[in-house]
Design a protein around this motif. Sequence first.
Motif, PDB file in Angstrom:
ATOM      1  N   THR A  92       0.609  -0.851   0.173  1.00  0.00           N
ATOM      2  CA  THR A  92      -0.169  -0.220   0.206  1.00  0.00           C
ATOM      3  C   THR A  92       1.228   1.556  -0.173  1.00  0.00           C
ATOM      4  N   THR A  93       2.029   0.933   0.396  1.00  0.00           N
ATOM      5  CA  THR A  93       3.289   2.553   0.687  1.00  0.00           C
ATOM      6  C   THR A  93       3.340   2.538  -1.564  1.00  0.00           C
ATOM      7  N   LEU A  94       3.966   1.322  -1.508  1.00  0.00           N
ATOM      8  CA  LEU A  94       4.380   1.474  -3.096  1.00  0.00           C
ATOM      9  C   LEU A  94       2.599   1.659  -4.049  1.00  0.00           C
ATOM     10  N   ASP A  95       1.457   1.578  -4.007  1.00  0.00           N
ATOM     11  CA  ASP A  95       0.906   1.823  -3.900  1.00  0.00           C
ATOM     12  C   ASP A  95      -0.469   2.263  -3.410  1.00  0.00           C
TER      13      ASP A  95
ATOM     14  N   GLN B 292      -2.260  -6.164  -4.289  1.00  0.00           N
ATOM     15  CA  GLN B 292      -1.808  -5.400  -3.256  1.00  0.00           C
ATOM     16  C   GLN B 292      -0.538  -6.585  -4.327  1.00  0.00           C
ATOM     17  N   LEU B 293      -0.716  -7.748  -4.264  1.00  0.00           N
ATOM     18  CA  LEU B 293       0.092  -8.489  -5.493  1.00  0.00           C
ATOM     19  C   LEU B 293       0.670  -8.270  -5.914  1.00  0.00           C
ATOM     20  N   ARG B 294      -0.226  -7.648  -6.907  1.00  0.00           N
ATOM     21  CA  ARG B 294       0.565  -6.675  -8.482  1.00  0.00           C
ATOM     22  C   ARG B 294       1.332  -5.447  -7.906  1.00  0.00           C
ATOM     23  N   ALA B 295       1.051  -4.537  -6.900  1.00  0.00           N
ATOM     24  CA  ALA B 295       2.235  -3.677  -6.974  1.00  0.00           C
ATOM     25  C   ALA B 295       3.359  -3.806  -6.284  1.00  0.00           C
ATOM     26  N   VAL B 296       3.463  -5.111  -5.754  1.00  0.00           N
ATOM     27  CA  VAL B 296       4.772  -5.485  -5.196  1.00  0.00           C
ATOM     28  C   VAL B 296       5.406  -5.967  -6.746  1.00  0.00           C
ATOM     29  N   GLU B 297       4.634  -7.619  -7.735  1.00  0.00           N
ATOM     30  CA  GLU B 297       5.447  -7.968  -8.249  1.00  0.00           C
ATOM     31  C   GLU B 297       5.874  -6.890  -9.685  1.00  0.00           C
ATOM     32  N   ARG B 298       5.446  -6.012  -9.442  1.00  0.00           N
ATOM     33  CA  ARG B 298       5.236  -4.566 -10.662  1.00  0.00           C
ATOM     34  C   ARG B 298       6.611  -3.285 -10.014  1.00  0.00           C
ATOM     35  N   ALA B 299       6.974  -3.729  -8.822  1.00  0.00           N
ATOM     36  CA  ALA B 299       7.911  -2.953  -8.199  1.00  0.00           C
ATOM     37  C   ALA B 299       9.018  -3.053  -8.324  1.00  0.00           C
ATOM     38  N   THR B 300      10.298  -1.991  -8.556  1.00  0.00           N
ATOM     39  CA  THR B 300      11.315  -2.543  -9.065  1.00  0.00           C
ATOM     40  C   THR B 300      12.743  -3.113  -7.647  1.00  0.00           C
ATOM     41  N   PRO B 301      13.690  -3.171  -7.846  1.00  0.00           N
ATOM     42  CA  PRO B 301      14.172  -3.242  -6.642  1.00  0.00           C
ATOM     43  C   PRO B 301      14.160  -2.178  -5.447  1.00  0.00           C
ATOM     44  N   THR B 302      14.762  -0.902  -6.681  1.00  0.00           N
ATOM     45  CA  THR B 302      14.940   0.269  -5.750  1.00  0.00           C
ATOM     46  C   THR B 302      13.047   0.802  -4.802  1.00  0.00           C
TER      47      THR B 302
END
Length: 833
Positions: free
Chosen positions: A121-124, A133-143
Amino acid sequence: MEYQWLIDRGDEIIVNRSKTVIVVFLLVTAAFVGGLGSISTESGQQQFIEDLPSFQAIEDINEDFGSSFSDETTSTTLIQEATNVLAKGALVDMLETRNRIEETGALRVSETSTVAETIATTLDPEASTRDQQLRAVERATPTEIDEAVREAADTNSGFTGQLSDDFNRESASASATQGSVTHRAGPGEGAATGPGGASEYPPNKEERMERLVTDDSSTIWVQGTPPNTTGITTTVVLPSALVLIMLFLVVAYRDLVDVLIGLLAIVMTLVWTFGFIGLAGIPFAVLLIAVPPILIAIGIDFGIHSINRYREERVTGKGISESMILTTDQVSVAFFIVVGTSAIGFLSNVVSPFPPTRDFGIVAAAGIVFTFLIFGVFVPALKVTVDRAREKYPIPTFSQAPFGSERSPLGRLLAVGVTVSKRGPVVFLLLALVLTGGAGVYATDVGTGFSPDDFNPEAETPEYLQYLPESIRPPAEFDYVRLNDYLDENFEQDGQVQMYIEGDMRRNTALEEIHRAGEDPPPTFRTDTRQAETESIVTVIESRAEQDPEFRALVDRNDRNDNGIPDRNLPRIYDELGEDTTSGFLDADRRSTRVLYTVDGDADDDVVTDEAYSLSENFRTNAQPTGTNVIFDEAISLVFESVVQSLVLTLIGAALFLVAAYWVIEGSPSLGVVNVIPIIVTVVALVASMRALNISFNAINGTILAIAVGIGIDYSVHVVHRFADEYHERDLYEALQRTVVGTGGALTGSMLTTVFGIGVLVLALNPALGAFGALMSLSVLYAYLSSLIVLPSVIVVWARLRGDTTAKLPLVGAVSDRLLGQQSSTLPSGSDD
């Protein structure tokens, strides 16, 4: 007071109507069997703390601010370990695990809380569903994930609390995390209302969740409820006790029929006691596991004394009836004194603030009365019937000799105390006084404690228990305890204090009062600048005001001192928030609230509790601190208070009873005082041993001193009462010799049986119960030694004070002669003596 007629009446019934006695006792046993099916069990530490004011506050909080009855909840902990649990792979593992758990309807999940959700939820911030929520993590870069971790650590106060101690903000890494899953329980299933009260509903939830775990890039464990070891411990301890007792019965009786009589009496005692528990509706809690070994030990003691005394008369050529009458004449009085003092010791626990301890006192007192009836009436009647049958039928008879004689090695060893009493009783007693006093000073530093660890077994069960039959075999490892140890080692466990505040929350000053109470908090309370770190209706209002400009404007209009806390028109503020938002901190009637304070998890409970009560004084209305720290600290205080109260009541009650009993029976109340002296030595030695063994008083062993008096006095009663009988017909030292050798033999058999029979409690999976068993065995050993070694010298001094000139006191005589010699040398020459 004339009491012999009552004993004579009992003798007549036992000897002449023995078969009727046997039938009556068997019928009563059958009646008690009916209560066995009504026994319920109770485990965990909640049973010890449910009457504390701080625990009642937890109950009130759950009632005022928790879910409705139909929405009772339980929780499960998810523990994740990886090289970096904040890396994408580990986060995906946790989110996929969370999704599968939520999608399983049988688990009745109402809420989850994990680090992975916070990062998602911080990412998105718009990711409100599981898939988003799963997609937000899967699409995020390590940075991007590292930046989200740092942002969550800065803005979310609870984020770092779910991470292990090695969390590194700069590298956005940690080796472990913990999350929680909340389950809705069905109506009537009960909830996890406070420490130790976790429910097993939904059933087998841990096993179901373990099958749903995704562990591609990490390891995820499921921690459920604490193990209930009461049933396992009972099935391990009782059979072990019976095996050991059987062994010592064979040694003591050396006759198969007498051994079978003793075993039958033991079984009847247990049936009566357990039947009483069921019929009285008393839950079988962990402390009651100690009752059967205690009653078995005392019953064996009664049986050995009865049979041994009977055999002493039989070997002189007396008949069955005459021998049993002489036996019951003597031992029934001793048994009555033992039962009276033991019952006083057990019943002293009814003043305890802990319900299981009160139940223990009642059950043990009832059990000791049952033991007296069975071993004092039924066993002699059965013994008479069997011996008469032996005269008619070829029933095998092995040894009928008493246990211990003057010529035997055991008899010579037992006579050591008599030898000391002849040669230097005063010197020996002075030495014993010095040693006891020193042990008493040493014992003053014994500790007290009350912790969940008192009720949990070790993570790994002893290997020898794995050889038990599968039906009673404990698991090789208790996952709950192992994971609990892991959490303690790897996570900084912040504590939490709740303040339950009762008062009209519609008052204009209500919220200001909460805010002011948190200013400049005590040292152990976590702070945000100079304000205590809290969760309350005030923080709910502040959070809503930050997100909702319209609501913020409403707050500003009703904030007269511009500090962000509304101080008028509070009902309107609450209405705008809505009941769903306020229900966690404000009750429906708006007449109570709760405030959650974060405290240092490493701080001592007593410090946190003192500071919590100090902070509660900042409220004008009634404010009750509660929480695990407060509850357990109050329990610790009550443990010590309970120990002192029960010991004082036991010593005073037992002493008064003994004085009255010997006044009536022997016309010598001072014998009651003689009887108490070895018990004082026993109690002091026991507490000193507790300090030496690093065993603290807790809710389970807090009864040990009263029990030590109740059981230990058994040994001194047998010695003193037998001596009083012998002293009527013999001189002092011959009476002592016959007492210590005759009764000492039975006491030795009883001591060995009791020490090892109760000692099997060290096999208990519950560590506190194991320590309890060790202390019980030590108390019996000390009582035995003090009764046979210290008591003879006390009796000699007592006899001398009573005017018996045959009692030799060498030290007193030497001092007297010395003083008289000095006086004579100062007289003028020629004067008369």
